[in-house]
Design an enzyme around this catalytic site. Structure first.
Site, short mmCIF file in Angstrom:
data_model
loop_
_atom_site.label_atom_id
_atom_site.label_comp_id
_atom_site.label_asym_id
_atom_site.label_seq_id
_atom_site.Cartn_x
_atom_site.Cartn_y
_atom_site.Cartn_z
N ARG A 71 13.57 -4.35 16.75
CA ARG A 71 13.00 -3.04 16.42
C ARG A 71 13.38 -1.96 17.42
NH1 ARG A 71 6.52 -2.71 17.72
NH2 ARG A 71 6.57 -3.58 19.81
N HIS A 140 6.86 -5.47 9.08
CA HIS A 140 5.58 -4.95 9.59
C HIS A 140 5.26 -3.58 8.97
CE1 HIS A 140 2.62 -3.65 12.57
NE2 HIS A 140 2.89 -4.64 13.40
N GLU A 242 1.57 -7.33 6.39
CA GLU A 242 2.90 -7.76 6.82
C GLU A 242 3.24 -9.14 6.26
OE1 GLU A 242 2.66 -7.47 11.16
OE2 GLU A 242 1.07 -6.01 10.88
O1 TA6 Z 1 1.10 -7.06 13.52
C1 TA6 Z 1 -0.08 -6.79 14.20
C2 TA6 Z 1 0.27 -6.59 15.66
O2 TA6 Z 1 0.87 -7.74 16.19
C3 TA6 Z 1 -1.01 -6.20 16.41
O3 TA6 Z 1 -1.47 -7.20 17.27
C4 TA6 Z 1 -0.66 -4.91 17.08
O4 TA6 Z 1 -0.39 -5.04 18.40
C5 TA6 Z 1 0.50 -4.42 16.23
O5 TA6 Z 1 1.19 -5.53 15.80
C6 TA6 Z 1 1.40 -3.33 16.77
O6 TA6 Z 1 2.10 -3.73 17.87
P1 TA6 Z 1 2.87 -2.65 18.73
O7 TA6 Z 1 3.63 -3.42 19.75
O8 TA6 Z 1 3.79 -1.91 17.79
O9 TA6 Z 1 1.81 -1.74 19.30
#
Ligand code: TA6
Length: 267
Positions: A71, A140, A242
Site C-alpha cells: 500500500r 481494505h 474487508e
Molecule cells: O482492517 C482493520 C485494521 O487492521 C484496524 O486494526 C485499523 O488499524 C485499520 O486496519 C487501519 O490501519 P491503518 O494502518 O491504515 O491505520
C-alpha cells in the site's frame, strides 16, 4: 487514472499503492467509497480511504510494518486494453527494497473492473522464487455511508471473530445482523462469500472469492481523532468491510499462484 466503462460506471485508481479511491456505479451520481478530506497522497502514504491493498502482511501480525508494503509502494500499469472497457491491471514485482523487507521474489497483479452497478477488485499473487513463501493479505475498502451508526452488516452470523478491541480474544457471532454503535475492529474467520452492507436507503452486496475471512472496522471517534489523516467525525461516514486471508497464511510453492477477489454491487 480514471477507469471508465461505456455504460458510465467509473473508478479512480492511483499507481501509488494500486489504490482505488473512487467508485461511482453506472446511472448513479453517488460516490460509494469514502476518502477522508485529510487523506495524504504519494507513494510514502496509503490514502486514508478507498481500497488499500494489505500485502504481504495484514495488520501488525508479522515482522513488517502494519499492513505490509504494497500500500506504500508505486505499482505500474501492465495491461493494454481499449478505452472505456472499464478495466485496468496494475502490477507489483519484487525489488531490492521489497526483498530487503521480505526476502522473496513475487509478482502481484491487481485487476480492477467497473461495469454497471458493480466494482470488482482481484488480487493475484505469484511465487516467482525458488522457495516457498507464506503471506497474509486483504482488500481494505472504506465504504461511504450516510451514518455508520445506522448501518448494519448482514452475513456474519454463526462465525467466530477475533476482537482487536478485547485483547484479540475470540468470540462467536450470535447476532443475525451486526450493528455499529461505536469503534469496532474484528476479523471474522471463514465467512460466507456474501456480505451485505445495509443502509436505510440502499444496500451494497459484497461478494468475495478466494479470501476466507472478513474484517469489519470502524475507528470510532477516538480512532479518527488520533489519526492525522482522518477528520474528526469521519467515523460517521465510513465503514470498512474487508476481504482477507488473515487467520491462516497462504503458502505458495515456487511457480504457484493464488487469487482472491471482492465484488461490490450497488442496489
Ligand atoms: O482492517 C482493520 C485494521 O487492521 C484496524 O486494526 C485499523 O488499524 C485499520 O486496519 C487501519 O490501519 P491503518 O494502518 O491504515 O491505520
Amino acid at each position: 487514472m480514471d477507469v471508465v466503462h461505456a455504460d458510465g460506471a467509473c473508478a479512480r485508481v492511483f499507481l501509488d499503492g494500486a489504490q482505488v479511491a473512487s467508485w461511482i456505479p453506472a446511472g448513479s451520481r453517488d460516490e460509494h467509497l469514502f476518502v477522508s478530506a485529510n487523506a495524504r497522497y504519494g507513494a510514502a502514504h496509503s490514502i486514508r480511504g478507498g481500497i488499500p491493498i494489505c500485502f504481504p502482511q495484514f495488520g501488525p501480525f508479522g515482522g513488517l510494518p502494519q499492513h505490509g508494503f504494497a500500500r506504500v509502494t508505486r505499482w505500474r500499469r501492465c495491461d493494454e486494453r481499449p478505452a472505456a472497457d472499464g478495466t485496468v491491471v496494475l502490477r507489483l514485482d519484487d525489488t531490492e527494497i521489497t526483498r530487503a523487507a521480505w526476502p522473496h521474489r513475487f509478482r502481484v497483479d491487481l485487476a480492477v473492473q467497473v461495469a454497471g452497478a458493480s466494482l470488482s477488485v482481484e488480487l493475484t499473487v505469484t511465487n516467482t522464487d525458488t522457495a516457498a513463501f507464506a503471506f497474509t493479505a486483504a482488500l481494505h475498502p472504506y465504504f461511504r455511508v450516510e451514518n455508520a451508526f445506522a448501518t448494519i452488516v448482514r452475513g456474519l452470523h454463526g462465525t467466530r471473530f477475533r476482537d482487536a478491541l478485547r485483547d484479540g480474544a475470540m468470540f462467536d457471532e450470535t447476532s443475525d445482523v451486526l450493528t455499529i454503535d461505536g469503534p469496532l475492529d474484528r476479523v471474522y474467520a471463514d465467512t460466507s462469500d456474501l456480505i451485505e452492507l445495509v443502509q436505510p436507503h440502499r444496500t451494497l452486496r459484497i461478494a468475495k472469492r478466494g479470501f476466507p475471512d472478513t474484517v469489519v472496522w470502524n475507528p470510532g471517534a477516538a480512532g479518527t481523532a488520533s489519526r492525522p489523516d482522518f477528520v474528526p467525525g469521519d467515523e460517521h461516514h465510513m465503514l470498512c468491510v474487508e476481504a482477507g486471508a488473515i487467520m491462516r497464511p497462504i503458502v505458495l510453492e515456487p511457480g504457484e499462484q493464488w487469487s482472491g477477489a471482492q465484488v461490490m454491487e450497488a442496489r
